[in-house]
Design a protein around this motif. Sequence first.
Motif, mmCIF file in Angstrom:
data_model
loop_
_atom_site.group_PDB
_atom_site.id
_atom_site.type_symbol
_atom_site.label_atom_id
_atom_site.label_comp_id
_atom_site.label_asym_id
_atom_site.label_seq_id
_atom_site.Cartn_x
_atom_site.Cartn_y
_atom_site.Cartn_z
ATOM 1 N N ALA A 136 37.486 26.855 48.594
ATOM 2 C CA ALA A 136 37.706 27.565 47.156
ATOM 3 C C ALA A 136 38.449 28.899 47.054
ATOM 4 N N VAL A 137 39.548 28.677 45.936
ATOM 5 C CA VAL A 137 40.392 30.022 46.165
ATOM 6 C C VAL A 137 40.273 30.584 44.508
ATOM 7 N N ARG A 138 40.644 31.778 44.381
ATOM 8 C CA ARG A 138 40.842 32.437 42.949
ATOM 9 C C ARG A 138 42.253 32.493 42.678
ATOM 10 N N GLN A 139 42.562 31.879 41.675
ATOM 11 C CA GLN A 139 44.037 31.999 41.060
ATOM 12 C C GLN A 139 44.270 32.648 39.541
ATOM 13 N N ARG A 140 45.262 33.123 39.187
ATOM 14 C CA ARG A 140 45.356 33.673 38.141
ATOM 15 C C ARG A 140 46.762 32.747 37.527
ATOM 16 N N TYR A 141 46.648 32.761 36.183
ATOM 17 C CA TYR A 141 47.692 32.083 35.538
ATOM 18 C C TYR A 141 48.102 33.108 34.474
ATOM 19 N N THR A 142 49.184 33.390 34.281
ATOM 20 C CA THR A 142 49.759 34.265 33.216
ATOM 21 C C THR A 142 50.975 33.536 32.642
ATOM 22 N N ARG A 143 50.903 33.554 31.153
ATOM 23 C CA ARG A 143 52.028 32.958 30.310
ATOM 24 C C ARG A 143 53.078 34.037 30.019
ATOM 25 N N LEU A 144 54.450 34.121 30.662
ATOM 26 C CA LEU A 144 55.354 35.070 30.624
ATOM 27 C C LEU A 144 56.231 34.338 29.311
ATOM 28 N N ALA A 145 56.397 33.186 28.981
ATOM 29 C CA ALA A 145 57.100 32.873 27.868
ATOM 30 C C ALA A 145 56.566 31.369 27.484
ATOM 31 N N ALA A 146 57.211 30.814 26.487
ATOM 32 C CA ALA A 146 56.675 29.381 25.948
ATOM 33 C C ALA A 146 56.697 28.442 27.044
ATOM 34 N N GLU A 147 57.398 28.215 28.029
ATOM 35 C CA GLU A 147 57.555 27.472 29.012
ATOM 36 C C GLU A 147 57.605 27.990 30.572
ATOM 37 N N LEU A 148 57.085 29.037 30.545
ATOM 38 C CA LEU A 148 57.232 29.826 31.855
ATOM 39 C C LEU A 148 55.938 30.605 32.317
ATOM 40 N N TYR A 149 55.392 30.306 33.382
ATOM 41 C CA TYR A 149 53.965 30.742 33.839
ATOM 42 C C TYR A 149 54.047 31.647 35.180
ATOM 43 N N ARG A 150 53.334 32.354 35.343
ATOM 44 C CA ARG A 150 53.268 33.202 36.845
ATOM 45 C C ARG A 150 51.941 32.273 37.366
ATOM 46 N N TYR A 151 51.998 31.926 38.416
ATOM 47 C CA TYR A 151 50.804 31.361 39.179
ATOM 48 C C TYR A 151 50.682 32.374 40.475
ATOM 49 N N GLU A 152 49.508 32.849 40.682
ATOM 50 C CA GLU A 152 48.969 33.743 41.668
ATOM 51 C C GLU A 152 47.886 33.155 42.345
ATOM 52 N N ASN A 153 47.959 33.053 43.628
ATOM 53 C CA ASN A 153 46.853 32.729 44.559
ATOM 54 C C ASN A 153 46.107 34.117 45.245
ATOM 55 N N LEU A 154 45.092 34.522 44.468
ATOM 56 C CA LEU A 154 44.469 35.811 44.571
ATOM 57 C C LEU A 154 44.041 36.124 46.117
ATOM 58 N N GLU A 155 43.801 34.884 46.640
ATOM 59 C CA GLU A 155 43.382 35.043 48.196
ATOM 60 C C GLU A 155 44.465 35.434 49.078
ATOM 61 N N SER A 156 45.453 34.675 49.008
ATOM 62 C CA SER A 156 46.585 34.913 49.878
ATOM 63 C C SER A 156 47.763 35.788 49.627
ATOM 64 N N GLY A 157 47.680 36.039 48.065
ATOM 65 C CA GLY A 157 48.904 37.026 47.411
ATOM 66 C C GLY A 157 50.081 36.105 47.087
#
Length: 183
Positions: free
Chosen positions: A138-159
């Motif tokens: 199990a991992v924690r992840q974050r998705y942030t929408r930066l633009a219409a078709e661009l997202y930042r994906y982050e694995n909060l466990e590994s950085g």
Amino acid sequence: MSLAPISVLWRGLDPARPSLEHLHLTPWTRAEGVVVGLEDGQPFTLAYGLEAQPDGHPSCLRLSLRAGRALTLHRDGAGHWTDGAGRPWSELEGCTDVDLQATPLTNTLPIRRLGLEVGGSAVLRAAWIGVPSLDVRAVRQRYTRLAAELYRYENLESGFRAEVQVDGEGLVTLYPEAFERLF
């Protein structure tokens, strides 16, 4: 939004883990993919099937390696996970998604389901599956929408973090240093 079957071809960009995937997607309820790649200099072939509930949450993931290893995960509507034999998988309680290391498809499900506005962000828990090890955690992840078709994906466990480009359907077109869509 198209409901016709979609065929996708992705190429792995990591020189240490080259791969090629062919995906057949029945929007947005079923996906069947085959990934051929190298891990630690050894070839592998992974076939997978993913079923999703109408709300976009995964309900079943079946993985099979040509070498004979297999894994099945089920998620019920209440978010409880079991293995292929129906045994509870307690470590995955609270996970809303799956993240299969060998494909960017599993980024599409939360991107579509979350429906984030530009600037919006959400944290979720996912069952991350390594390939070809089929290790699950199990991992924690974050998705942030930066633009219409661009997202930042982050694995909060590994950085780990990456800016992922998608098309209008939410399918990954470019995941820098990981995957690019060829078709």
